[in-house]
Design a protein around this motif. Sequence first.
Motif, PDB file in Angstrom:
ATOM      1  N   ILE A   1      12.198 -26.563  12.671  1.00 30.64           N
ATOM      2  CA  ILE A   1      13.559 -26.152  12.341  1.00 30.64           C
ATOM      3  C   ILE A   1      14.156 -27.089  11.300  1.00 30.64           C
ATOM      4  CG2 ILE A   1      15.892 -25.795  13.254  1.00 30.64           C
ATOM      5  CD1 ILE A   1      14.546 -25.215  15.973  1.00 30.64           C
ATOM      6  N   TRP A   2      14.774 -26.498  10.295  1.00 32.54           N
ATOM      7  CA  TRP A   2      15.481 -27.246   9.258  1.00 32.54           C
ATOM      8  C   TRP A   2      16.965 -26.916   9.337  1.00 32.54           C
ATOM      9  CZ3 TRP A   2      10.410 -26.456   8.822  1.00 32.54           C
ATOM     10  CH2 TRP A   2       9.630 -27.398   8.153  1.00 32.54           C
TER      11      TRP A   2
ATOM     12  N   LYS B   1      26.229 -23.088   8.469  1.00 37.12           N
ATOM     13  CA  LYS B   1      25.769 -22.917   9.854  1.00 37.12           C
ATOM     14  C   LYS B   1      24.405 -22.238   9.931  1.00 37.12           C
ATOM     15  CE  LYS B   1      30.313 -22.841  12.039  1.00 37.12           C
ATOM     16  NZ  LYS B   1      31.238 -22.109  12.945  1.00 37.12           N
ATOM     17  N   ILE B   2      23.795 -22.012   8.779  1.00 35.84           N
ATOM     18  CA  ILE B   2      22.479 -21.372   8.738  1.00 35.84           C
ATOM     19  C   ILE B   2      21.384 -22.412   8.937  1.00 35.84           C
ATOM     20  CG2 ILE B   2      20.873 -20.055   7.289  1.00 35.84           C
ATOM     21  CD1 ILE B   2      23.270 -18.453   8.252  1.00 35.84           C
TER      22      ILE B   2
ATOM     23  N   GLU C   1       5.917 -17.759   8.664  1.00 40.54           N
ATOM     24  CA  GLU C   1       7.091 -17.279   7.944  1.00 40.54           C
ATOM     25  C   GLU C   1       8.201 -18.319   7.976  1.00 40.54           C
ATOM     26  OE1 GLU C   1       6.950 -12.432   8.439  1.00 40.54           O
ATOM     27  OE2 GLU C   1       8.175 -13.610   9.819  1.00 40.54           O
ATOM     28  N   VAL C   2       9.016 -18.304   6.931  1.00 32.12           N
ATOM     29  CA  VAL C   2      10.260 -19.065   6.933  1.00 32.12           C
ATOM     30  C   VAL C   2      11.387 -18.072   7.167  1.00 32.12           C
ATOM     31  CG1 VAL C   2      11.867 -20.473   5.605  1.00 32.12           C
ATOM     32  CG2 VAL C   2       9.418 -20.858   5.384  1.00 32.12           C
ATOM     33  N   ILE C   3      12.091 -18.239   8.283  1.00 33.91           N
ATOM     34  CA  ILE C   3      13.228 -17.375   8.593  1.00 33.91           C
ATOM     35  C   ILE C   3      14.500 -18.076   8.140  1.00 33.91           C
ATOM     36  CG2 ILE C   3      14.555 -16.238  10.412  1.00 33.91           C
ATOM     37  CD1 ILE C   3      11.995 -16.155  12.082  1.00 33.91           C
ATOM     38  N   VAL C   4      15.232 -17.446   7.230  1.00 32.71           N
ATOM     39  CA  VAL C   4      16.560 -17.923   6.860  1.00 32.71           C
ATOM     40  C   VAL C   4      17.495 -17.226   7.838  1.00 32.71           C
ATOM     41  CG1 VAL C   4      18.215 -18.240   4.987  1.00 32.71           C
ATOM     42  CG2 VAL C   4      15.780 -17.952   4.463  1.00 32.71           C
ATOM     43  N   ASP C   5      17.898 -17.937   8.846  1.00 34.71           N
ATOM     44  CA  ASP C   5      18.479 -17.321  10.035  1.00 34.71           C
ATOM     45  C   ASP C   5      19.618 -16.362   9.706  1.00 34.71           C
ATOM     46  OD1 ASP C   5      18.476 -16.978  12.800  1.00 34.71           O
ATOM     47  OD2 ASP C   5      20.149 -18.371  13.035  1.00 34.71           O
TER      48      ASP C   5
ATOM     49  N   TYR D   1      24.023 -11.488  16.149  1.00 28.98           N
ATOM     50  CA  TYR D   1      23.171 -10.788  17.108  1.00 28.98           C
ATOM     51  C   TYR D   1      21.702 -11.010  16.796  1.00 28.98           C
ATOM     52  CZ  TYR D   1      27.190  -8.078  18.765  1.00 28.98           C
ATOM     53  OH  TYR D   1      28.374  -7.682  19.299  1.00 28.98           O
ATOM     54  N   ASN D   2      21.365 -11.067  15.502  1.00 25.81           N
ATOM     55  CA  ASN D   2      19.966 -11.183  15.104  1.00 25.81           C
ATOM     56  C   ASN D   2      19.564 -12.612  14.781  1.00 25.81           C
ATOM     57  OD1 ASN D   2      21.338 -11.564  12.761  1.00 25.81           O
ATOM     58  ND2 ASN D   2      20.354  -9.923  11.605  1.00 25.81           N
ATOM     59  N   SER D   3      20.379 -13.571  15.208  1.00 26.18           N
ATOM     60  CA  SER D   3      20.057 -14.969  14.934  1.00 26.18           C
ATOM     61  C   SER D   3      18.930 -15.458  15.831  1.00 26.18           C
ATOM     62  CB  SER D   3      21.289 -15.850  15.155  1.00 26.18           C
ATOM     63  OG  SER D   3      20.935 -17.218  15.138  1.00 26.18           O
TER      64      SER D   3
END
Length: 353
Positions: free
Chosen positions: A27-28, A56-57, A65-69, A210-212
Amino acid sequence: MKKNCLTLILFFMFSIGYVHSNESPDIWDFYKVSKNSVSGGGSDSERESLIERYSKIKLILIDGEVIVDTICFIAYETTTDIASPLSYWKTTEKVEEYKKIFSEEKIPLGYQFEAIKFPNNDKDDLCLKEGLTDLIRIDNYFVFLTKSGYLITFSKRIEKNNGSPVTYRGFNYKIPNREFSWFGHPMLTNKKIVDDMNKKCDFPDDGSYYNSYFYNECDLHELASYFSKVSETLFDKKKVIYQKGEYQYNLTKKPHKEFGFEMYLNIEKDNKLIDRLSIYSWRILDSAAFIQYYYIDEDFKNIWLLNYVGSEETHDIEKWRHYKIDNSGHFKLLESISCENRDKQGIVKCHND
């Protein structure tokens, strides 16, 4: 806000489906937006807009994968190259421009770095739609290049996400199902949840999270899903949930205008009310949603209450209380914790009453 908060409650009722990943994520956290743009142009308003959008991202590296929350995801393992500044930007002029801005941000480019270049011809790419054009990894930093020329930097979190398996499906996550009981949720017996929730639930109560990836870390998610049964169940008079000798324990509901209601635990002896306590409620106002949850132990000797408020900016725990039911059928407050509003640094200060 009323519509958004009602959507939030309904969402918890119908959340479905999940898949397990056994990989522990890296996590970054958001670090900063560069003071200047690469070209030297840009504006304070552009920079402030990026800070507001990404502060806050978080970035999550998992399953290649890199998820950009809450925003987009990038196929990290299949699109990453080791590049030198010159091979990446092609001209010495561009290299010098980027060396300068990276140096200003105290992130030296060095001779090589990992580079993920986005497909510029993909009109449906969510990252491109957000104005993100390239992603570079240098040591413990992920740095996004943007159309506006600013750099958005994320720094690596030292500890991984508790090392446990993560429940997720794409951008959607589901909580474990717990069988509902009118006694409430036992999570509330642990007062440590106050600090934990204030730390992990700092995201808007407007549906945007919701999709975080981190939505499932906030235990308010589980409580909302669990207590949706209370909202669904209608009873006009009394609902008896416990009988002990001459004492009867029953629940009654009281509506609050259009959006909300309150539920009471009543203690009666010989059909006469001895004491009552508001144990569950939710109210939707223009600016926020106010919710109270509860738990009653199996012996009907203790009750715990938790109050929180959800706004378009964040969630705050307002109060945690522990009551004892004495031998005469009265509620006695044993312990209470109250919390202030979240400050500008995102910190919620709590104290014993």
